[in-house]
Design a protein around this motif. Sequence first.
Motif, PDB file in Angstrom:
ATOM      1  N   LEU C   5      18.176 -14.267 -45.508  1.00  0.00           N
ATOM      2  CA  LEU C   5      17.785 -12.784 -45.213  1.00  0.00           C
ATOM      3  C   LEU C   5      18.833 -12.388 -44.231  1.00  0.00           C
ATOM      4  O   LEU C   5      19.074 -12.809 -43.371  1.00  0.00           O
ATOM      5  N   GLU C   6      19.336 -11.123 -44.548  1.00  0.00           N
ATOM      6  CA  GLU C   6      19.865 -10.249 -43.750  1.00  0.00           C
ATOM      7  C   GLU C   6      19.072  -9.341 -42.829  1.00  0.00           C
ATOM      8  O   GLU C   6      18.815  -8.261 -43.470  1.00  0.00           O
ATOM      9  N   PRO C   7      18.809  -9.580 -41.612  1.00  0.00           N
ATOM     10  CA  PRO C   7      17.878  -8.887 -41.046  1.00  0.00           C
ATOM     11  C   PRO C   7      18.407  -7.425 -40.972  1.00  0.00           C
ATOM     12  O   PRO C   7      17.477  -6.429 -40.999  1.00  0.00           O
ATOM     13  N   THR C   8      19.412  -7.236 -40.568  1.00  0.00           N
ATOM     14  CA  THR C   8      19.846  -5.803 -40.469  1.00  0.00           C
ATOM     15  C   THR C   8      19.816  -4.847 -41.768  1.00  0.00           C
ATOM     16  O   THR C   8      19.532  -3.786 -41.608  1.00  0.00           O
ATOM     17  N   ALA C  13      11.415  -5.737 -42.529  1.00  0.00           N
ATOM     18  CA  ALA C  13      11.221  -7.069 -42.482  1.00  0.00           C
ATOM     19  C   ALA C  13      10.557  -7.243 -40.708  1.00  0.00           C
ATOM     20  O   ALA C  13      10.789  -6.589 -39.820  1.00  0.00           O
ATOM     21  N   LEU C  14       9.171  -7.453 -40.881  1.00  0.00           N
ATOM     22  CA  LEU C  14       8.308  -7.545 -39.777  1.00  0.00           C
ATOM     23  C   LEU C  14       8.654  -8.953 -39.126  1.00  0.00           C
ATOM     24  O   LEU C  14       8.683  -9.184 -37.945  1.00  0.00           O
ATOM     25  N   ILE C  15       8.641  -9.965 -40.068  1.00  0.00           N
ATOM     26  CA  ILE C  15       8.780 -11.530 -39.393  1.00  0.00           C
ATOM     27  C   ILE C  15       9.984 -11.763 -40.273  1.00  0.00           C
ATOM     28  O   ILE C  15      10.211 -11.564 -41.112  1.00  0.00           O
ATOM     29  N   ALA C  16      10.878 -12.564 -39.479  1.00  0.00           N
ATOM     30  CA  ALA C  16      12.132 -13.093 -39.809  1.00  0.00           C
ATOM     31  C   ALA C  16      11.858 -14.613 -40.405  1.00  0.00           C
ATOM     32  O   ALA C  16      11.774 -15.523 -39.887  1.00  0.00           O
ATOM     33  N   VAL C  17      11.521 -14.617 -41.665  1.00  0.00           N
ATOM     34  CA  VAL C  17      11.132 -15.868 -42.402  1.00  0.00           C
ATOM     35  C   VAL C  17      12.145 -16.594 -42.844  1.00  0.00           C
ATOM     36  O   VAL C  17      13.168 -15.755 -43.162  1.00  0.00           O
ATOM     37  N   MET C  18      12.184 -17.754 -42.620  1.00  0.00           N
ATOM     38  CA  MET C  18      13.739 -18.557 -43.049  1.00  0.00           C
ATOM     39  C   MET C  18      13.360 -19.891 -43.611  1.00  0.00           C
ATOM     40  O   MET C  18      12.709 -20.539 -43.036  1.00  0.00           O
ATOM     41  N   ARG C 122       2.026 -17.150 -45.987  1.00  0.00           N
ATOM     42  CA  ARG C 122       2.310 -15.545 -45.752  1.00  0.00           C
ATOM     43  C   ARG C 122       1.916 -14.981 -46.946  1.00  0.00           C
ATOM     44  O   ARG C 122       1.344 -13.775 -46.753  1.00  0.00           O
ATOM     45  N   HIS C 128      -3.261 -10.132 -38.379  1.00  0.00           N
ATOM     46  CA  HIS C 128      -2.889 -10.928 -37.264  1.00  0.00           C
ATOM     47  C   HIS C 128      -2.843 -12.377 -37.323  1.00  0.00           C
ATOM     48  O   HIS C 128      -3.959 -12.864 -37.257  1.00  0.00           O
ATOM     49  N   SER C 130       0.022 -15.995 -37.231  1.00  0.00           N
ATOM     50  CA  SER C 130       1.521 -16.449 -37.139  1.00  0.00           C
ATOM     51  C   SER C 130       1.566 -17.676 -37.775  1.00  0.00           C
ATOM     52  O   SER C 130       0.721 -18.675 -37.912  1.00  0.00           O
TER      53      SER C 130
END
Lengths: 1009, 102, 222
Positions: C5-8, C13-18, C122, C128, C130
């Motif tokens: 994923l390229e966050p910028t 993207a709410l959550i950085a899933v990796m 997910r 709510h 995590s």
Amino acid sequence: MATQKNRLKSGGRIDRNKPLTFFYNGQPYQGFQGDTLASALIANGVDVIGRSFKYGRPRGIMSAGADEPNAIMQLGATEATQIPNVRATQQELYQGLHCRSTSGWPSVDFDAMGLIGQFFGRMLPPGFYYKTFMFPESFWELYEKFIRKAAGFGRSPRENDPDIYDHMNQHTEVLVVGAGPAGLSAALSAARAGARVILADENAEFGGSLLSSRELIDGDPAHLWVKKAVEELAQNDNVLLLPRSTVNGYHDHNFVTIHERLADHISDKAPEGKARQRMHRVRAKWVVLATGAHERPLVFANNDIPGCMLASAVSTYIRQYGVIPGNNLVLMTSNDYAYRTAFDWQDTGRKVIAIVDSRQNPTGQYVEEAKNRGIKVMTGSAVIQAEGGKRVNGAMIAPISADGDRVTGDGTVLSCDTIASSGGWSPVVHLSCHTGSRPVWRGDIHGFVPGETVQQQLIAGAVSGSYSLSECLKEGLDIGLLAATNAGHATDSLNVTVPKVEELVEGERMAMFYVPHSKPTSRAPKQFVDYQNDVTAAGIELATREGFESIEHVKRYTAMGFGTDQGKMGNINGMAITAKSLNKTIPETGTTVFRPNYTPVTFGAIAGRHCRDLFDPKRYTAMHEWHVENGAKFEDVGQWKRPWYYPKPGETMQDALNRECRATRESVGILDASTLGKIDIQGKDAREFISRVYTNAWAKLAVGKCRYGLMCGEDGMVFDDGVTSCLGENHFLMTTTSGGAARVLEWLELYHQTEWPELEVYMTSVTDHWATMSIAGPNSRKLLAELTDDIDLDKDNFKFMDWRQGTVAGVPARVFRISFTGELSFEINVPAHYGMHVWKKLFEHGAKYNLTPYGTETMHVLRAEKGFIIAGQDTDGSVHPYDLGMSWCVSENKPFSFIGKRGMKREDCVKENRKQLVGLKPKDPSKVIPEGSQAVDNPNQPIPMTMLGHVTSSYYSACLGHGIAMGMIRNGHNRMGDTVYYPQADGSVIEAEICSPIFLDPKGERQNV
Amino acid sequence: MFYIYCPYCKEHREEEEFHAKGQAHIERPADPDSCTDKEWGEYLYFRKNPRGLHHEMWVHAVGCRKFFNVTRDTQTYEIKEVYKMGERPTITAQNQTAAKQA
Amino acid sequence: MSEVLEPTKNEEALIAVMDQNPVQPMPTESPMHHLKLGARSQGSNVPTVYAGELGLKGHLVIRGDADNSDFRKGVEVALGLGLTDTLQSAESDSLSISWLAPDEWLVICPLDEAFAVETALRNSLKGHYSVVNVSGGQTVVRLTGANAVNVLKKSSPYDFHETHFPVGKVVTTLFGKTQAVIRRKDKETWDLVIRRSFADYAWRWLEDAASEYGFQVADNLA
């Protein structure tokens, strides 16, 4: 080798087929398997086993148990296996045991101290310690060596103990303390009810008094009943039997510590791989104290001459160990029970000279029996004085008044070598006292019994004042059932029958503690109360005459009960004498209470396995082995082992630091930064939460960006810092200092759970999940480029304080472009199981850039050159962000009053002239100001000087070619360019200029390339 | 060594698993900025030290990591009650005294 | 499987899933790698305690509201295992789930399935909650044998008696001076989840505690 002249031909629970050789003061002796050290010494006719503390008087064995004040031995065949403070009465004999007497100098048999004891005793009157300490200090110094040498109760080994000691945690429904008749019965009934039971006893063999008892139980000798009871318990899976295990402490909420001696009875050193001693840490639902009672000796003149013993101890030695401590016995008693000692003695064929009974008209069955046996019983009389030197040779007997207060006629001396005495029994209330419960006096038994307690505690047998065997057995069974019921077991259907006991009925006891003498107490020969500390009846009377009325004060003034025996034998007598001389009753006078531990515990057992390599966890990063292989020196940071620096052969520490610093600034260095605390924060309110706990603004931090944050307490003082990155709109990664990770997470949870539960946020520690390696220096980008093809490293696309996700050395990674060195720098995070792989790949590719590993010390130098603080080093809990010159990191305009905002506005925080963090440049470029040095304006002012603040960080900077430092200076931010002075302990003074803490690249150009 | 009932794990645990966090029921002022120095000082520093019943906050640090409250007798160390964050104690010095007088 | 994923570029993207599994297998080291457990010499006693590291696993921490039925259902759909009650665990062929706190559970699965499990969670969870991948941060030690319980009693003040700690129960408690999530798998078998940085200490502690009973490293306990 001496013969066992006092060993009986038969009887006792010893194994005559297993002779054992042991050494006492270097001389060989012989005993048998089953002996204690004390019974073996008695068998060999050893009368004097020590000399008294103050007077150097010869002392012999008094008792057969934990209450022994005199026979305190130093054990150990080798230097490493030395154990001080061992009671010979509780130490089992083993082949090759080595022991020495500990009190007595130059030797127990040499009378030097006895001769000067008169003088010495006057030097050590009651209150000696208090009086001495009030004299000039030199007084104490003069005597201390002499006193310690003459009096000491042993010493610690000078070599490492080779043995293993460990701990075992236990849980039980019913813990029974003491395996005498009451304890065994309680354990039996509780176990039959199905309860989980632990039964602990300090002796090698269960049975307590039953092992030397004259009574029959269900028609058999009592020890056969014990055997059956123990067999039944041993077969029950829910029962844990702990012999040789002293219940030493009874703590809060029924937490009990038991000191088990697993191998002390086997040899000098425990068998290979086995623990010598084990501390059981027991949490019990219910505790049944069946601790029994200690017999009280009577206090008469010269009652410490060897040959004076407790009556019950004499019986125990005869019946349990087959030894008899003399030939001719005089027994003095105030009760019937002690008569059995005369019977036991007579049964061996040796002579009972007389039973001297303080009661005017004793009428019980015991008295009848004595008369039937033809023993001379002298009623209304007392032994008022023992005769003899190193051994009793006579007893002076005189008639006494009915109340026992006065001698009413002339004394006559009967020739004898043993005087056994019994003034009745004192319930062993020690453990109950540990819980804070105060004992209460029971007039009918002339003793203190456990009082009210808040613990889940029950008592059974002699400790509750029930002294007859039939009472003990019944009470034990009842209390065991009650404990099981209380613990939740159904006991209604249980059929428990009390065994039948054949016993003699006792007549009334007389309250007798102190035996009158024909002379006043102060003129009579010494009447000892506390043998170990040489406290006499006269000493106690003196204390009360000097105005001490509280028993606690009398105790401290006379040192009564202060010995390693904690006054088990003497305290009640002492209280009775105090009461009498104050003209009060015993309950009015009260009692002192006992603290843990019941008997001395070795340090080994207290430490358990928490020693040496296992003393404290050592935390390692995923790359630790590489650091070891590459010669790193390590530094402790919290529990982490972090590389400190990596010296090359021949390098000093400073050489290594200079090299590491230069390599980083000139090309590229690498730091294992895995120890930084890392907290994953998710939830729609994550940003709001972070804004509240940091001092600066977070509202606009975009995804892909990082920001430095300061964390303060409500008092406004900095306590942690770190970089937090916005991973997603609802997702942040916070870093903390290495040492502060756990504390910060608990801090965040505290606020989330107690103040702001409405915020939707979850925090999870990921410290251990990520391996973190920071590459820093002008060539760091080139190096990283060789290992990634999916991260755009262009300086405009991956800016300072950005982070990117991608692949490094084939491993999914998060890369943060942040810098703690001021250089172009990338912090690479990969799952820790790939840490070593990525680290090694960096070195494979880094060789051509002279990639240099650096440790925490170089990290400290590099950051100090840039003026970056380390929370906890440059801050100490009294420093707010403004003091640090970090107002840029405080956002006053945030809508929520963040933690610390109000605190840093308090009157003291905003006043003029606070200490502030500044840079400090030594005038002499070769000087490094020692950290902690205090600044002054004028080094020539008189001491105490006016101090301006201290140096918090100080290093030699190889890149700058001079020393650099950071430190607090009063009003420092307004004193740039001023000179301050740092006087040193050696008289020298280091001069320094106050400057900006940013020594290198003030514009920050190096990290922005 | 206390034996403390964790209201979240619903069983007793050894004291070693917990951290004591001081007096319970100290609420952060809703508007810190309008507090006087004295008020803020009271919030920050002033704590009760009663002989007898005391309400304390603990956290099950080596366990579920939850904070909760304990009512404890500081003299006998007896724990009278354990209750969750946001709940009020049912045993207090006031109602104990009242019960005694009744 | 790897999806970088390229966050910028993904402002949504709410959550950085990796996905943390490499495309090509890369060399790994477990937290106890350096201890070279397989090569450790055995004592002379007949062993009554066995222990070994289970090897790298996927570890996911799930947080959420246990009283929220959507959350409960979502987890069950994704895992095939429901949320467990206080101090309880459950397991299927490839997964286990352990209660850690009223709003926290630990899922352990094969390492290379961690991302798939996270994605499944997910996909079926809303609101709510995590999910955090902590696979690199901890390891599982399996302890078994007739005297395993005594090793635990030397190491932790918890009550391991079977009336108090039946099979399936899971507790987070002290282990020496560190901590462990301890789950009873069967009468004589216990799984200990240990934090990576403490693994060396925990193993040495365990080995020391077990030595008097006869101890053997076992590498085929899984």
